[in-house]
Design a protein around this motif. Sequence first.
Motif, PDB file in Angstrom:
ATOM      1  N   LYS A 316       0.850  -1.200   0.000  1.00 59.47           N
ATOM      2  CA  LYS A 316       0.000   0.000   0.000  1.00 59.47           C
ATOM      3  C   LYS A 316       0.885   1.249   0.000  1.00 59.47           C
ATOM      4  O   LYS A 316       0.550   2.268  -0.595  1.00 59.47           O
ATOM      5  N   ARG A 317       2.044   1.167   0.670  1.00 61.22           N
ATOM      6  CA  ARG A 317       2.932   2.327   0.787  1.00 61.22           C
ATOM      7  C   ARG A 317       4.160   2.222  -0.100  1.00 61.22           C
ATOM      8  O   ARG A 317       5.116   2.976   0.039  1.00 61.22           O
ATOM      9  N   LYS A 318       4.120   1.241  -1.013  1.00 55.99           N
ATOM     10  CA  LYS A 318       5.153   1.091  -2.054  1.00 55.99           C
ATOM     11  C   LYS A 318       6.583   0.898  -1.538  1.00 55.99           C
ATOM     12  O   LYS A 318       7.533   1.551  -1.996  1.00 55.99           O
ATOM     13  N   VAL A 319       6.699  -0.019  -0.600  1.00 57.41           N
ATOM     14  CA  VAL A 319       8.037  -0.453  -0.152  1.00 57.41           C
ATOM     15  C   VAL A 319       8.082  -1.969  -0.039  1.00 57.41           C
ATOM     16  O   VAL A 319       7.046  -2.644  -0.078  1.00 57.41           O
ATOM     17  N   ALA A 320       9.288  -2.478   0.149  1.00 59.56           N
ATOM     18  CA  ALA A 320       9.508  -3.920   0.138  1.00 59.56           C
ATOM     19  C   ALA A 320       8.943  -4.611   1.381  1.00 59.56           C
ATOM     20  O   ALA A 320       9.101  -4.133   2.501  1.00 59.56           O
ATOM     21  N   ALA A 321       8.307  -5.741   1.132  1.00 58.14           N
ATOM     22  CA  ALA A 321       7.829  -6.623   2.206  1.00 58.14           C
ATOM     23  C   ALA A 321       8.747  -7.840   2.186  1.00 58.14           C
ATOM     24  O   ALA A 321       8.577  -8.741   1.379  1.00 58.14           O
ATOM     25  N   MET A 322       9.737  -7.809   3.064  1.00 56.25           N
ATOM     26  CA  MET A 322      10.747  -8.868   3.034  1.00 56.25           C
ATOM     27  C   MET A 322      10.299 -10.084   3.849  1.00 56.25           C
ATOM     28  O   MET A 322       9.675  -9.941   4.897  1.00 56.25           O
ATOM     29  N   GLY A 323      10.650 -11.247   3.327  1.00 54.49           N
ATOM     30  CA  GLY A 323      10.291 -12.496   4.003  1.00 54.49           C
ATOM     31  C   GLY A 323      11.285 -12.844   5.090  1.00 54.49           C
ATOM     32  O   GLY A 323      12.135 -12.040   5.465  1.00 54.49           O
ATOM     33  N   GLY A 324      11.183 -14.070   5.562  1.00 56.73           N
ATOM     34  CA  GLY A 324      11.936 -14.460   6.753  1.00 56.73           C
ATOM     35  C   GLY A 324      13.164 -15.275   6.433  1.00 56.73           C
ATOM     36  O   GLY A 324      13.531 -15.515   5.286  1.00 56.73           O
ATOM     37  N   MET A 325      13.778 -15.677   7.521  1.00 52.89           N
ATOM     38  CA  MET A 325      15.051 -16.382   7.453  1.00 52.89           C
ATOM     39  C   MET A 325      14.869 -17.869   7.190  1.00 52.89           C
ATOM     40  O   MET A 325      14.080 -18.527   7.850  1.00 52.89           O
ATOM     41  N   SER A 326      15.608 -18.374   6.217  1.00 52.62           N
ATOM     42  CA  SER A 326      15.778 -19.804   6.140  1.00 52.62           C
ATOM     43  C   SER A 326      17.103 -20.109   6.821  1.00 52.62           C
ATOM     44  O   SER A 326      18.158 -19.738   6.328  1.00 52.62           O
ATOM     45  N   ALA A 327      17.021 -20.779   7.955  1.00 50.80           N
ATOM     46  CA  ALA A 327      18.228 -21.017   8.746  1.00 50.80           C
ATOM     47  C   ALA A 327      18.975 -22.269   8.279  1.00 50.80           C
ATOM     48  O   ALA A 327      20.040 -22.588   8.804  1.00 50.80           O
ATOM     49  N   MET A 328      18.424 -22.960   7.285  1.00 47.61           N
ATOM     50  CA  MET A 328      19.044 -24.219   6.841  1.00 47.61           C
ATOM     51  C   MET A 328      20.463 -24.000   6.329  1.00 47.61           C
ATOM     52  O   MET A 328      20.752 -23.017   5.658  1.00 47.61           O
ATOM     53  N   ILE A 329      21.310 -24.956   6.643  1.00 44.75           N
ATOM     54  CA  ILE A 329      22.624 -24.986   6.013  1.00 44.75           C
ATOM     55  C   ILE A 329      22.773 -26.344   5.339  1.00 44.75           C
ATOM     56  O   ILE A 329      22.114 -27.305   5.740  1.00 44.75           O
ATOM     57  N   PRO A 330      23.594 -26.440   4.280  1.00 46.06           N
ATOM     58  CA  PRO A 330      23.701 -27.707   3.577  1.00 46.06           C
ATOM     59  C   PRO A 330      24.178 -28.816   4.521  1.00 46.06           C
ATOM     60  O   PRO A 330      25.011 -28.580   5.397  1.00 46.06           O
ATOM     61  N   ILE A 331      23.619 -30.000   4.350  1.00 47.46           N
ATOM     62  CA  ILE A 331      24.011 -31.135   5.183  1.00 47.46           C
ATOM     63  C   ILE A 331      25.027 -31.958   4.403  1.00 47.46           C
ATOM     64  O   ILE A 331      24.707 -32.551   3.368  1.00 47.46           O
ATOM     65  N   LYS A 332      26.257 -31.955   4.899  1.00 46.06           N
ATOM     66  CA  LYS A 332      27.324 -32.633   4.163  1.00 46.06           C
ATOM     67  C   LYS A 332      27.297 -34.126   4.440  1.00 46.06           C
ATOM     68  O   LYS A 332      27.058 -34.549   5.568  1.00 46.06           O
ATOM     69  N   GLY A 333      27.531 -34.926   3.409  1.00 52.99           N
ATOM     70  CA  GLY A 333      27.709 -36.366   3.603  1.00 52.99           C
ATOM     71  C   GLY A 333      26.420 -37.145   3.785  1.00 52.99           C
ATOM     72  O   GLY A 333      26.463 -38.318   4.146  1.00 52.99           O
ATOM     73  N   ASP A 334      25.269 -36.503   3.591  1.00 54.60           N
ATOM     74  CA  ASP A 334      24.003 -37.241   3.657  1.00 54.60           C
ATOM     75  C   ASP A 334      23.055 -36.653   2.613  1.00 54.60           C
ATOM     76  O   ASP A 334      22.289 -35.733   2.865  1.00 54.60           O
ATOM     77  N   GLU A 335      23.161 -37.241   1.420  1.00 52.35           N
ATOM     78  CA  GLU A 335      22.442 -36.761   0.250  1.00 52.35           C
ATOM     79  C   GLU A 335      20.936 -36.622   0.534  1.00 52.35           C
ATOM     80  O   GLU A 335      20.335 -35.585   0.243  1.00 52.35           O
ATOM     81  N   ALA A 336      20.355 -37.680   1.099  1.00 50.72           N
ATOM     82  CA  ALA A 336      18.901 -37.710   1.288  1.00 50.72           C
ATOM     83  C   ALA A 336      18.463 -36.639   2.286  1.00 50.72           C
ATOM     84  O   ALA A 336      17.502 -35.900   2.032  1.00 50.72           O
ATOM     85  N   LEU A 436      23.753 -25.578  14.369  1.00 51.82           N
ATOM     86  CA  LEU A 436      23.212 -26.494  15.365  1.00 51.82           C
ATOM     87  C   LEU A 436      22.171 -27.360  14.680  1.00 51.82           C
ATOM     88  O   LEU A 436      21.199 -26.839  14.122  1.00 51.82           O
ATOM     89  N   ASN A 437      22.354 -28.652  14.699  1.00 49.52           N
ATOM     90  CA  ASN A 437      21.419 -29.563  14.015  1.00 49.52           C
ATOM     91  C   ASN A 437      21.113 -29.099  12.586  1.00 49.52           C
ATOM     92  O   ASN A 437      19.966 -29.059  12.170  1.00 49.52           O
ATOM     93  N   ASN A 438      22.142 -28.709  11.866  1.00 50.05           N
ATOM     94  CA  ASN A 438      22.018 -28.290  10.473  1.00 50.05           C
ATOM     95  C   ASN A 438      21.229 -27.004  10.260  1.00 50.05           C
ATOM     96  O   ASN A 438      20.725 -26.737   9.168  1.00 50.05           O
ATOM     97  N   LEU A 439      21.101 -26.218  11.323  1.00 53.05           N
ATOM     98  CA  LEU A 439      20.511 -24.886  11.182  1.00 53.05           C
ATOM     99  C   LEU A 439      21.527 -23.872  11.665  1.00 53.05           C
ATOM    100  O   LEU A 439      22.297 -24.141  12.591  1.00 53.05           O
ATOM    101  N   MET A 440      21.542 -22.699  11.033  1.00 52.13           N
ATOM    102  CA  MET A 440      22.402 -21.620  11.502  1.00 52.13           C
ATOM    103  C   MET A 440      21.589 -20.845  12.525  1.00 52.13           C
ATOM    104  O   MET A 440      20.569 -20.267  12.195  1.00 52.13           O
ATOM    105  N   GLU A 441      22.017 -20.884  13.772  1.00 52.33           N
ATOM    106  CA  GLU A 441      21.180 -20.328  14.833  1.00 52.33           C
ATOM    107  C   GLU A 441      21.723 -18.996  15.339  1.00 52.33           C
ATOM    108  O   GLU A 441      22.920 -18.830  15.514  1.00 52.33           O
ATOM    109  N   ASP A 442      20.799 -18.075  15.592  1.00 51.35           N
ATOM    110  CA  ASP A 442      21.187 -16.848  16.268  1.00 51.35           C
ATOM    111  C   ASP A 442      20.419 -16.758  17.586  1.00 51.35           C
ATOM    112  O   ASP A 442      19.798 -17.746  18.000  1.00 51.35           O
ATOM    113  N   ALA A 443      20.440 -15.612  18.225  1.00 47.92           N
ATOM    114  CA  ALA A 443      19.866 -15.524  19.571  1.00 47.92           C
ATOM    115  C   ALA A 443      18.392 -15.911  19.620  1.00 47.92           C
ATOM    116  O   ALA A 443      17.907 -16.397  20.640  1.00 47.92           O
TER     117      ALA A 443
END
Length: 538
Positions: A316-336, A436-443
């Motif tokens: 309505k006010r012509k500015v960006a509506a940004m989405g959220g964080m995907s905290a996922m990080i690639p999981i090495k050594g486990d394709e599935a 942590l558990n394949n997620l990049m965690e912040d506070a």
Amino acid sequence: MTVKGVTVLGKRNAQYDEILTDPALAFLAALHRTFESTRQSLLTARIAVQQRLDAGQYLDFPSETAHVRADPSWICAPPAPGLEDRRVEITGPTDRKMVVNALNSGAKTFMADFEDSNAPSWANMINGQINLRDAILRKIDFIQGGKSYKLSKNPAVLLVRPRGWHLDEPRVLVDNRPISGGLFDFGLYFFHNAKALVASGFGPYFYLPKMEHYLEARLWNDVFLFSQSYIHIPHNTIRATVLIETLPAAFHMEEILFELRNHSSGLNCGRWDYIFSFIKKRRADRRAVLPDRKDVTMEVPFMDAYVRLLIQTCHKRKVAAMGGMSAMIPIKGDEAANEAAMNKVRADKLREVTAGHDGTWIAHPLINKIAMDIFDKHMLGPHQYHVRREDVKVTAADLLNTSVSGQITEDGVKSNVSAALAYSAAWIAGNGCIPLNNLMEDAATAEIARLQLWQWAHHNAHLDSGDVITPGYIGKVVDGVAPNVKSLVAGIKDEHLAIAVSYLKDQVKRPWASDFLTSDLMVYLEKVDGAKWVRSSL
Ligand SMILES: *[C@@H]1O[C@H](CO)[C@@H](O)[C@H](O)[C@H]1NC(C)=O
Ligand SMILES: *[C@@H]1O[C@H](CO)[C@@H](O)[C@H](O)[C@H]1NC(C)=O
Ligand SMILES: CC(=O)N[C@H]1CO[C@H](CO)[C@@H](O)[C@@H]1O
């Protein structure tokens, strides 16, 4: 070197002194003297709001600003250079390697973070300023361990997130009072880089965290006007995107844009902190007891309402509506497992782009392509401000609707206890961003966990087994889980884990959980700094 009334308690050396120059400290002092009393009264006002909520009142849209919401004539500033297309934004702390990798990631922008993915040790804060200055001057290239880190030709556009209004910077005193952490981070970055940024065709751009009221946005806007005048650059050069990540701010979205309108570059769904704030603000309300975090998805009524209102308000006010964080990080050594995780990212980004978001967040360079592909396919122009979502009618009741199905399980309790312990222990050692558990965690991770555990214990919620959750039960889970925490994150020290254990046990016993763990644990960073600071209760 001295500036009247300014005391620097943090360590200094020749490199740090390039940042802590007399003119820069004089600018910080001017910011402090002009804005500190307003900051303090806004923080006091937060307490009054909480007291009303505790007494059973519900949040609502402010009545005194109904005319602002009803007025269709105002819009925000046009996108500033480099912010026209923000389809993928990468975020992370300001250490040198991260800065180079993030700027080279292929993402459109990089939000360099002095806030929740950063533990604010003195070294982290000042080195971060050095690294950003060097990146802007293109003097950041370095070689480490035989690997060369070299800034690419067209790096991501830089955005900086200073700390929120509630945090002090205890190592810099002005007239014997600690300066605001936010003003310190903003002030040094702005003072040293604004002109160079403008000269390079961009500008000083910011993300503003954890606001709870439109008057807090007015304070930032006043800081911007003052600062632009101070260094003689045109008004409306700064741009700021505000994270809507507290429950009260969801009722002030339109007013926040209005206050900042000439400096605004939109709003962002800070989804994890939003859940944290939702629980905290409604701490007295039994009906706000939520199930296991995995069940508090973006589809539950209160989260869905918040996203739709944010997109509608921004467009309505012509500015960006940004989405959220995907905290996922690639999981090495486990394709599935990796493919399953990446599919989760795709589904989340697809939900965002089809809802009308103009861009999204990632925490790891290797996720960039996945997010980019989804946005490229579904967002053909640079943004989608034309998606007005006039179908959306979000009420106050929708923003507060806690019909969330799910249960509280022992597994949920355990995994969140271990996440809270691991994050807090790493933070105390000066590391605010951990895989942590394949997620990049912040506070935010530790904060949701802390508040959920407190909420369950405080309201004596039931586990799916029927057992009642008490502080004693959580204490036992803490003791059971603690020995395994060191295997979750490399390098956690026993003494730090012990602090995290007693902190969490104490929190779940309290009548009210504290507001922010980053305030509570700040004193432990003194050890990381290796220097004594004066307490802020001075
Ligand atoms: C915003 O910018 C416009 C155009 O430069 C100017 O006319 C207006 O006064 C500004 N408003 C505020 C609140 O700064
Ligand atoms: C909450 O949301 C659910 C699901 O959309 C809906 O059925 C229910 O009526 C809502 N409750 C209130 C109080 O609005
Ligand atoms: C960070 C973390 O491990 N959080 C966990 C909290 O508990 C839920 C279960 O409800 C898990 O899904 C989360 O991963």
